[in-house]
Design an enzyme around this catalytic site. Structure first.
Site, PDB file in Angstrom:
ATOM      1  N   CYS A  44      76.275  -2.318  46.570  1.00 30.69           N
ATOM      2  CA  CYS A  44      77.363  -2.720  45.684  1.00 30.69           C
ATOM      3  C   CYS A  44      78.155  -3.911  46.204  1.00 30.69           C
ATOM      4  O   CYS A  44      78.599  -4.748  45.417  1.00 30.69           O
ATOM      5  CB  CYS A  44      78.289  -1.542  45.412  1.00 30.69           C
ATOM      6  SG  CYS A  44      78.938  -0.801  46.893  1.00 30.69           S
ATOM      7  N   HIS A  99      82.550   2.394  47.019  1.00 27.36           N
ATOM      8  CA  HIS A  99      82.026   1.444  46.052  1.00 27.36           C
ATOM      9  C   HIS A  99      82.828   0.145  46.129  1.00 27.36           C
ATOM     10  O   HIS A  99      83.953   0.137  46.607  1.00 27.36           O
ATOM     11  CB  HIS A  99      82.127   2.066  44.647  1.00 27.36           C
ATOM     12  CG  HIS A  99      81.374   1.313  43.592  1.00 27.36           C
ATOM     13  ND1 HIS A  99      80.074   0.905  43.756  1.00 27.36           N
ATOM     14  CD2 HIS A  99      81.748   0.909  42.348  1.00 27.36           C
ATOM     15  CE1 HIS A  99      79.673   0.279  42.661  1.00 27.36           C
ATOM     16  NE2 HIS A  99      80.679   0.255  41.793  1.00 27.36           N
ATOM     17  N   ASP A 106      82.008  -4.263  36.661  1.00 29.11           N
ATOM     18  CA  ASP A 106      81.220  -3.655  37.729  1.00 29.11           C
ATOM     19  C   ASP A 106      79.790  -4.175  37.649  1.00 29.11           C
ATOM     20  O   ASP A 106      78.963  -3.655  36.906  1.00 29.11           O
ATOM     21  CB  ASP A 106      81.252  -2.125  37.629  1.00 29.11           C
ATOM     22  CG  ASP A 106      80.723  -1.494  38.901  1.00 29.11           C
ATOM     23  OD1 ASP A 106      80.037  -2.181  39.665  1.00 29.11           O
ATOM     24  OD2 ASP A 106      81.013  -0.309  39.123  1.00 29.11           O
TER      25      ASP A 106
END
Lengths: 647, 306
Positions: A403, A447, A463
């Site tokens: 991520c 994250h 995202d």
């Protein structure tokens, strides 16, 4: 009487207590010391079995010197928690070698009680509590063995357990009412600082992937109403704006007492229980409403006033739909556009190309997301090493990342396209524990995502990871990765039974943390006012505790006195006998006299005839013959019934 | 000591009255409790023999009165006759002036005659011509009545039955006992040769011992529970009187003494209860319950604490 030699059963009890007490300590004692203890205990056991005699005084002295020397060498000192416990463990084993009298036996039991307490200096979880409890029951059993006649083990343990049970009301009173000090029940300063996993205030490629390797719990959240969907469960941690081409950092912003936004939309009230991480960020769900005693940064982080060094519990309300940063300061926007003077040329070119294609700046982020999705980037927990320019290397060459790669590349692209953007780290999702309905958020849920500032809309969350690996958001880490290789065992979703066990243990642990370890002054006050006792100062609490203890003690005493009445003692023993016979299928008829009953039993069970005859004889004498009933007779009667088993 | 005396009595009596251990024991208990005994059974089962044996073994004077319908109270109590010699009435004591009186077939006499005897039993003295004459001590009446023979009889009313401590039935002997009876020598001869089992004064020792048998508070509780239930329960139309309660305790004490115990057990109470309460209880309604069943229902309805 106090200094009589030990009977064999007393000796066995002491050895058993020593083993039970020292066993839980083995996990933190030096291996060599554990070995010494085992040898000493085996030696004592052999002596108890008649092999060899007790060592002399000089031998013991020499052994003690060796022991102290060992501890001193191992720890470089003999004071402090670790060497202290180690020394006590060794001395306890050694003490048994000179214990062949009841008085010394008491000293061993006393020491074992202290060692039960010592376990809590290391850990305070439920397992330790259970171990300490069983150790205490054994110690009490040993104490009663030192005091009274030989008894079979089961009855001895039952007796000790009953004693402990009788102590429970007093224990509860003291636990609930004893004036609390701030901090965890057993917290030692060192406990919070040795935590190595968790988020940090900087981010470089590979950092988040490393955090995700841990199944450790970061925090728990229990919602009062239905929780927000997984796609809205972004728990905000450090916001990283400053980028030097490799590492992302926070910018310092002034702290506010109130948030810089007006909350809107659906409200979610929840209780957050944060594990200590030695940082100030509180990982609230976006975006928390104002709460007393907390601080807000300009980039919407929620901070505690001090670093969280103990497990902390707070009630928060968040509004995920709140628009934020509508009138962001030009300085902030300028910082969110800054790129290092050089580096990542291909990404910059991509940004400019997107800017050229976009009808207006607001469309750029969507274009970037679409581009990411089309370029076939792979989501992996074990990203290969990147080349010279991190972002270029990820986007165009290696095309595999976790991520933080996605978020960083996205933000750099947007900045190159002239859209203010920044990286937000934190946790995403969390897993619902079906047992107690709370969400558990582990380090593996760490994250990184992005925020872009769009005119008229403020800061908007994007995202990019979700665009390339949508299952990361829906199914958690394990669901998003191609196979579960490399995912911590406890986070794997494919082992249902393991998850069920984990959920159950975790729910239990959660209540333990909430109600036992986390029982702080605030909680105490909360509980007392819910009982209608209002605000209480130290003096009131002490008085309350004294009064409640007096009530408990008075109650127990009344109970004990009531039980002591001889009349009842006879009836009780007789009723126990009748109960045992009833269990064996021969119940006394309500009107049946004792002699008739005894005769009936003897006919049905000739094997019991002698025993029953003696019991009935004693009973009729105690019950119907003229007083005074002999105390010894009553004792014999009670004992004969306690030892009577119809099966 | 008393246990030896008791065993001696029971053994001696058991040799003559065959197969009737329980009835014998009850009869002895009744006398040791200083109560009067009512034997209710068919003719020929040994009622008279039992009375004889008791009198002989206990060393008591014995007098038998055969009751008939034409009998007058004076026939029992005695009569004052003018003595010309000293020109005054002189009381001639009747057959009741005896330590053990067997009132045979008491239900054949008129109620008037019956009540004369029953009053003497209760008062243990006779009033006649304005004077009272005490009856000898000890004074026992063993009355018999024949339940089957109803014609021309006057069954004792409940109020009079209450004066008997116990009512027992003998019943036919079982086969083995009857065989012994038939094969053995003449009972009458055996009876005639029977010697008292007690030395003078030993009977008084037994009376005293019976009075001293301990009754624990828990046992009094039980007896009171029994009395209360007999009065309160819907199953009985006539409950047990306080006199019945006293009788129960006295009988249970004697029963315990015969067992060689110095304290009364609930079992003693239950053992004597049929004999003590059977003739005092009346079932409610017109349920034709036998006295035995009635007492059994009383025992089983009252729980024994403990």
């Amino acid at each position: 009487m106090p200094d009589t030699p030990l009977r064999p059963d007393q000796c066995d009890w002491l050895i058993a207590v020593a083993v039970l007490t020292l066993l839980p300590h083995a996990s933190h004692l030096p291996a060599g010391l554990s070995g010494i203890c085992v040898l000493l205990l085996i030696w004592r056991g052999a002596i108890a079995r008649g092999k060899g005699s007790m060592p002399g005084r000089w031998t013991l002295l020499a052994l003690a010197v060796v022991l102290i020397g060992f501890v001193a060498l191992e720890f470089r000192q003999v004071f402090g928690k670790e060497p202290g416990i180690a020394l006590l463990a060794g001395l306890m084993s050694l003490k048994l070698l000179e214990t062949n009298r009841v008085r010394d036996g008491r000293a061993v039991v006393l020491l074992s009680f202290f060692m039960q307490l010592g376990q809590f200096l290391y850990r305070q979880d439920m397992l330790i509590a259970a171990l300490a409890l069983s150790g205490s029951v054994a110690s009490i059993a040993a104490l009663s063995a030192l005091q009274g006649a030989a008894l079979d083990v089961g009855r001895r343990i039952r007796q000790a357990a009953l004693l402990v049970l009788q102590g429970v009301p007093l224990m509860l009173v003291l636990f609930v009412l004893f004036p609390r000090v701030q901090g965890p029940l057993w917290g030692l300063p060192a406990d919070a600082y040795n935590r190595s996993s968790g988020l940090s205030d900087t981010m470089a490629p590979g950092d988040m992937a490393r955090v995700s390797q841990s199944a450790e719990i970061a925090f728990r959240a229990s919602f009062e109403a239905p929780p927000p969907p997984s796609a809205e469960r972004y728990w905000r941690g450090p916001v990283l704006t400053r980028f030097d081409g490799h590492v992302w950092r926070q910018i310092r912003t002034p702290l506010r007492e109130m948030p810089a936004y007006q909350t809107q939309g659906t409200a979610y009230a929840y209780t957050l229980t944060l594990e200590p991480h030695n940082q100030r960020w509180l990982l609230a769900l976006d975006f928390p409403a104002a709460a007393a005693g907390l601080r807000y940064t300009n980039d919407f982080q929620l901070l505690a006033r001090e670093a969280v060094t103990a497990r902390q519990r707070m009630n928060l309300v968040s509004y995920p739909a709140t628009p934020v940063g509508l009138d962001e300061s030009p300085l902030q926007l300028r910082l969110a556009l800054a790129l290092p003077p050089s580096g990542n040329p291909r990404t910059r070119a991509l940004g400019e190309a997107l800017k050229a294609r976009a009808a207006n700046p607001a469309a750029i982020p969507e274009l970037a997301i679409a581009h990411f999705r089309q370029s076939g980037l792979a989501y992996t927990l074990e990203p290969p090493a990147l080349g010279q320019d991190d972002v270029d290397s990820f986007l165009f060459d290696i095309r595999q990342g976790f991520c933080e790669h996605f978020a960083a590349a996205f933000v750099v692209t947007l900045r190159a396209a002239g859209v203010p953007a920044r990286v937000v780290t934190g946790y995403q999702g969390g897993e619902l524990n079906p047992i107690d309905g709370s969400f558990v958020i582990r380090q593996s849920d760490a994250h990184a995502w992005a925020e872009a500032w769009l005119p008229g809309r403020g800061w908007v969350r994007f995202d990019p990871t979700a665009a390339s690996a949508p299952r990361r958001i829906d199914g958690g880490l394990a669901g998003a990765l191609p196979d579960s290789v490399g995912v911590p065992l406890l986070v794997r979703t494919d082992l249902a039974w393991l998850r069920a066990v984990r959920d159950r243990v975790d729910a239990l642990n959660n209540s333990w943390n909430q109600w036992v370890l986390g029982y702080n002054p605030a909680r105490q006050q909360e509980l007392l006012s819910s009982l209608g006792l209002g605000k209480n100062g130290l003096a009131e609490l002490t008085a309350l505790m004294a009064a409640a203890s007096a009530v408990v003690m008075g109650g127990l005493m009344a109970w004990a006195l009531r039980r002591r009445s001889t009349d009842d003692a006879i009836d009780r023993a007789w009723q126990l006998f009748c109960k045992r016979m009833a269990a064996a299928g021969l119940a006394r008829l309500s009107w049946e006299g004792p002699v008739d009953f005894g005769r009936r039993i003897s006919l049905a069970r000739p094997d019991l005839a002698l025993q029953v005859e003696a019991i009935v004889n004693d009973y009729t004498r105690l019950r119907y013959a003229p007083p005074p009933g002999d105390d010894a007779q009553l004792k014999r009667f009670q004992d004969s019934i306690k030892n009577f088993h119809a099966r | 000591m008393p246990i030896h005396l008791c065993n001696r009595l029971l053994d001696a009596a058991g040799e003559i009255i065959l197969g009737k251990d329980r009835a014998l024991r009850l009869a002895f208990a009744c006398l040791l409790a200083r109560g009067h005994l009512l034997l209710e059974d068919r003719p020929g089962v040994g009622k008279t023999t039992l009375a004889h044996v008791l009198a002989r073994l206990l060393g008591l004077e014995f007098q038998r009165i055969q009751f008939t319908s034409d009998m007058l109270p004076a026939d029992i109590l005695g009569v004052s006759i003018f003595n010309q010699h000293d020109t005054a009435f002189r009381f001639h004591p009747g057959p009741v002036f005896c330590q053990l009186v067997l009132a045979d077939e008491i239900n054949r006499a008129t109620p008037k005659t019956q009540s004369a005897l029953l009053e003497a039993m209760e008062e243990r003295q006779i009033s006649a011509e304005g004077r009272t004459w005490p009856l000898p001590t000890p004074f026992f009446v063993i009355a018999t009545q024949n339940p089957a023979d109803q014609i021309g009889t006057f069954p004792l009313p409940e109020s009079q039955l209450d004066r008997f401590l116990m009512r027992i039935a003998l019943g036919y002997p079982d086969r083995a006992a009857e065989r012994l009876l038939l094969a053995g020598e003449d009972r009458r001869e055996v009876l005639a040769s029977l010697r008292p089992a007690l030395a003078p004064g030993e009977l008084d020792t037994l009376f005293a011992a019976a009075r001293q048998v301990h009754v624990a508070p828990r046992l009094l509780d039980y007896i009171q529970d029994l009395l209360a239930h007999s009065r309160e329960s819907a199953g009985f139309s006539l409950g047990l009187s306080p006199r019945a309660g006293l009788a129960l305790i006295a009988a249970a004490r004697a029963w315990a003494l015969l067992a060689g115990r110095e304290h009364v057990l609930p079992e003693d109470v239950q053992a004597v209860l049929p004999a003590v309460a059977g003739h005092r209880l009346r079932a409610a309604g017109d349920a034709p319950a036998s006295p035995e069943a009635l007492v059994r229902s009383l025992i089983e309805a009252v729980p024994l604490r403990g």
